[in-house]
Design a protein around this motif. Structure first.
Motif, PDB file in Angstrom:
ATOM      1  N   LEU A  87      -8.780  -1.536  12.058  1.00  0.00           N
ATOM      2  CA  LEU A  87      -7.437  -0.700  11.782  1.00  0.00           C
ATOM      3  C   LEU A  87      -7.513   0.576  11.433  1.00  0.00           C
ATOM      4  N   CYS A  88      -8.149   0.973  10.387  1.00  0.00           N
ATOM      5  CA  CYS A  88      -8.064   2.264   9.837  1.00  0.00           C
ATOM      6  C   CYS A  88      -8.617   3.187  10.656  1.00  0.00           C
ATOM      7  N   ALA A  89      -9.423   2.883  11.596  1.00  0.00           N
ATOM      8  CA  ALA A  89     -10.382   3.772  12.428  1.00  0.00           C
ATOM      9  C   ALA A  89      -9.335   4.238  13.570  1.00  0.00           C
ATOM     10  N   ARG A  90      -8.152   3.679  13.745  1.00  0.00           N
ATOM     11  CA  ARG A  90      -7.235   4.096  14.482  1.00  0.00           C
ATOM     12  C   ARG A  90      -5.852   4.466  13.913  1.00  0.00           C
ATOM     13  N   CYS A  91      -6.051   4.669  12.721  1.00  0.00           N
ATOM     14  CA  CYS A  91      -4.608   5.155  11.840  1.00  0.00           C
ATOM     15  C   CYS A  91      -4.819   6.573  11.679  1.00  0.00           C
ATOM     16  N   PRO A  92      -3.586   7.234  12.073  1.00  0.00           N
ATOM     17  CA  PRO A  92      -3.491   8.744  11.977  1.00  0.00           C
ATOM     18  C   PRO A  92      -3.533   9.179  10.757  1.00  0.00           C
ATOM     19  N   VAL A  93      -3.288   8.450   9.603  1.00  0.00           N
ATOM     20  CA  VAL A  93      -3.457   9.257   8.207  1.00  0.00           C
ATOM     21  C   VAL A  93      -4.569   8.571   7.460  1.00  0.00           C
ATOM     22  N   MET A  94      -5.714   7.977   8.256  1.00  0.00           N
ATOM     23  CA  MET A  94      -6.900   7.497   7.543  1.00  0.00           C
ATOM     24  C   MET A  94      -7.560   8.540   6.482  1.00  0.00           C
ATOM     25  N   VAL A  95      -7.620   9.801   6.890  1.00  0.00           N
ATOM     26  CA  VAL A  95      -8.331  10.818   5.769  1.00  0.00           C
ATOM     27  C   VAL A  95      -7.622  11.001   4.534  1.00  0.00           C
ATOM     28  N   VAL A 132      -0.911   2.969   9.556  1.00  0.00           N
ATOM     29  CA  VAL A 132      -1.033   1.518  10.217  1.00  0.00           C
ATOM     30  C   VAL A 132      -0.873   0.260   9.398  1.00  0.00           C
ATOM     31  N   CYS A 133      -1.424   0.175   8.406  1.00  0.00           N
ATOM     32  CA  CYS A 133      -1.208  -0.896   7.362  1.00  0.00           C
ATOM     33  C   CYS A 133      -0.117  -1.064   6.950  1.00  0.00           C
ATOM     34  N   ARG A 134       0.954  -0.171   7.146  1.00  0.00           N
ATOM     35  CA  ARG A 134       2.505  -0.369   6.514  1.00  0.00           C
ATOM     36  C   ARG A 134       3.118  -1.308   7.648  1.00  0.00           C
ATOM     37  N   ARG A 135       2.568  -1.480   8.762  1.00  0.00           N
ATOM     38  CA  ARG A 135       3.219  -2.262   9.790  1.00  0.00           C
ATOM     39  C   ARG A 135       2.943  -3.786   9.665  1.00  0.00           C
ATOM     40  N   ASP A 136       2.071  -4.354  10.176  1.00  0.00           N
ATOM     41  CA  ASP A 136       1.940  -5.823  10.247  1.00  0.00           C
ATOM     42  C   ASP A 136       0.596  -6.352   9.835  1.00  0.00           C
ATOM     43  N   GLU A 137      -0.221  -5.245   9.446  1.00  0.00           N
ATOM     44  CA  GLU A 137      -1.501  -5.761   9.110  1.00  0.00           C
ATOM     45  C   GLU A 137      -2.084  -5.595   7.690  1.00  0.00           C
ATOM     46  N   ALA A 138      -1.146  -5.316   6.694  1.00  0.00           N
ATOM     47  CA  ALA A 138      -1.461  -5.366   5.150  1.00  0.00           C
ATOM     48  C   ALA A 138      -2.274  -6.377   4.564  1.00  0.00           C
ATOM     49  N   ARG A 170       0.853  -1.203  -0.091  1.00  0.00           N
ATOM     50  CA  ARG A 170      -0.088  -0.019  -0.033  1.00  0.00           C
ATOM     51  C   ARG A 170       0.750   1.203   0.058  1.00  0.00           C
ATOM     52  N   VAL A 171       1.406   1.590  -1.197  1.00  0.00           N
ATOM     53  CA  VAL A 171       2.011   2.971  -1.329  1.00  0.00           C
ATOM     54  C   VAL A 171       1.432   3.865  -2.314  1.00  0.00           C
ATOM     55  N   PRO A 172       1.625   5.183  -2.360  1.00  0.00           N
ATOM     56  CA  PRO A 172       0.986   5.911  -3.336  1.00  0.00           C
ATOM     57  C   PRO A 172       1.504   5.756  -4.620  1.00  0.00           C
ATOM     58  N   ALA A 173       0.581   6.004  -5.614  1.00  0.00           N
ATOM     59  CA  ALA A 173       1.088   5.788  -6.992  1.00  0.00           C
ATOM     60  C   ALA A 173       2.175   6.571  -7.441  1.00  0.00           C
ATOM     61  N   GLN A 219      -7.119   8.478  -6.957  1.00  0.00           N
ATOM     62  CA  GLN A 219      -6.613   7.584  -7.990  1.00  0.00           C
ATOM     63  C   GLN A 219      -7.395   6.971  -9.114  1.00  0.00           C
ATOM     64  N   PRO A 220      -8.463   6.680  -9.060  1.00  0.00           N
ATOM     65  CA  PRO A 220      -9.091   5.737  -7.896  1.00  0.00           C
ATOM     66  C   PRO A 220      -8.508   4.364  -7.762  1.00  0.00           C
ATOM     67  N   GLU A 221      -8.288   4.040  -6.511  1.00  0.00           N
ATOM     68  CA  GLU A 221      -7.898   2.489  -6.158  1.00  0.00           C
ATOM     69  C   GLU A 221      -8.917   1.605  -6.350  1.00  0.00           C
ATOM     70  N   PRO A 222      -8.761   0.552  -7.277  1.00  0.00           N
ATOM     71  CA  PRO A 222     -10.102  -0.305  -7.699  1.00  0.00           C
ATOM     72  C   PRO A 222      -9.913  -1.418  -6.554  1.00  0.00           C
ATOM     73  N   TYR A 223      -9.155  -1.930  -5.798  1.00  0.00           N
ATOM     74  CA  TYR A 223      -9.109  -2.780  -4.984  1.00  0.00           C
ATOM     75  C   TYR A 223      -8.574  -2.449  -3.449  1.00  0.00           C
ATOM     76  N   GLY A 224      -9.377  -3.415  -2.360  1.00  0.00           N
ATOM     77  CA  GLY A 224      -8.768  -3.173  -1.324  1.00  0.00           C
ATOM     78  C   GLY A 224      -9.392  -1.996  -0.156  1.00  0.00           C
ATOM     79  N   VAL A 225      -9.031  -2.273   0.788  1.00  0.00           N
ATOM     80  CA  VAL A 225      -9.557  -1.116   1.787  1.00  0.00           C
ATOM     81  C   VAL A 225      -8.770   0.017   2.022  1.00  0.00           C
ATOM     82  N   TRP A 226      -9.048   1.128   1.760  1.00  0.00           N
ATOM     83  CA  TRP A 226      -8.332   2.090   1.855  1.00  0.00           C
ATOM     84  C   TRP A 226      -8.969   3.486   2.679  1.00  0.00           C
TER      85      TRP A 226
END
Length: 124
Positions: free
Chosen positions: A74-82, A44-50, A29-32, A91-98
Motif C-alpha cells: 500500500l505504501c508503494a502506491r501512496c502519493p505521500v510515501m516519501v 493511502v493508510c488514512r482510508r481503509d487500510e490502517a 496515523r497522524v503527524p505529532a 520523529q522518530p516513530e517507534p512502531y508500525g510501518v511508515w
C-alpha cells in the motif's frame, strides 16, 4: 478532527483465516505536530487500510511479516510515501510501518545517516 481509522477487509480476511479476532489499531496515523504539514491528509493508510500498519499484541512472526508486506505494498502506491517516511525518521516513530519501512528498517536508515554524517564531518 481526523476520523479514526477503520480496519481493512484484508486484515479481517487474513485474521479470520488464522482464527484470530480483528486487529485493533493502537493510534491513528497522524503527524505529532501540526507543523509537520498536510501530507497525511492524502495518505493511502488514512482510508481503509490502517489496521495493516500496526501490530496487534502477541502477533506471530509469520502473521507480522505478511501484514508488513501488505502494508508496504500500500505504501508503494501512496502519493505521500516519501513525506511519511521522513516524518517517521525525524520523529522518530517507534512502531508500525511508515513510508514503506518497518521500525527496524527505519533504525537501519537512521544508523546509516548518522554514519554518513560522521564520514562527511571527518572528510571536511
Amino acid at each position: 478532527m481526523p476520523h479514526p481509522p477503520r480496519q481493512s477487509l484484508q486484515v479481517a480476511a487474513v485474521q479470520s483465516l488464522q482464527g484470530r479476532p480483528a486487529a485493533v489499531v493502537p493510534k491513528p496515523r497522524v503527524p505529532a505536530r501540526e507543523e509537520d504539514g498536510p501530507w497525511h491528509a492524502d495518505a493511502v493508510c488514512r482510508r481503509d487500510e490502517a489496521g495493516l500498519f500496526f501490530a496487534p499484541s502477541k502477533e506471530p512472526t509469520a502473521a507480522r511479516l505478511s501484514r508488513e508486506d501488505a502494508a508496504k505494498r500500500l505504501c508503494a502506491r501512496c502519493p505521500v510515501m516519501v513525506a511519511c517516511r521522513e516524518h517517521a525518521l525525524i520523529q522518530p516513530e517507534p512502531y508500525g510501518v511508515w513510508g514503506g519501512l518497518t521500525a527496524a528498517e527505519r533504525r537501519v536508515v537512521l544508523a546509516r545517516r548518522r554514519r554518513r554524517a560522521g564520514e562527511l564531518r571527518e572528510a571536511s
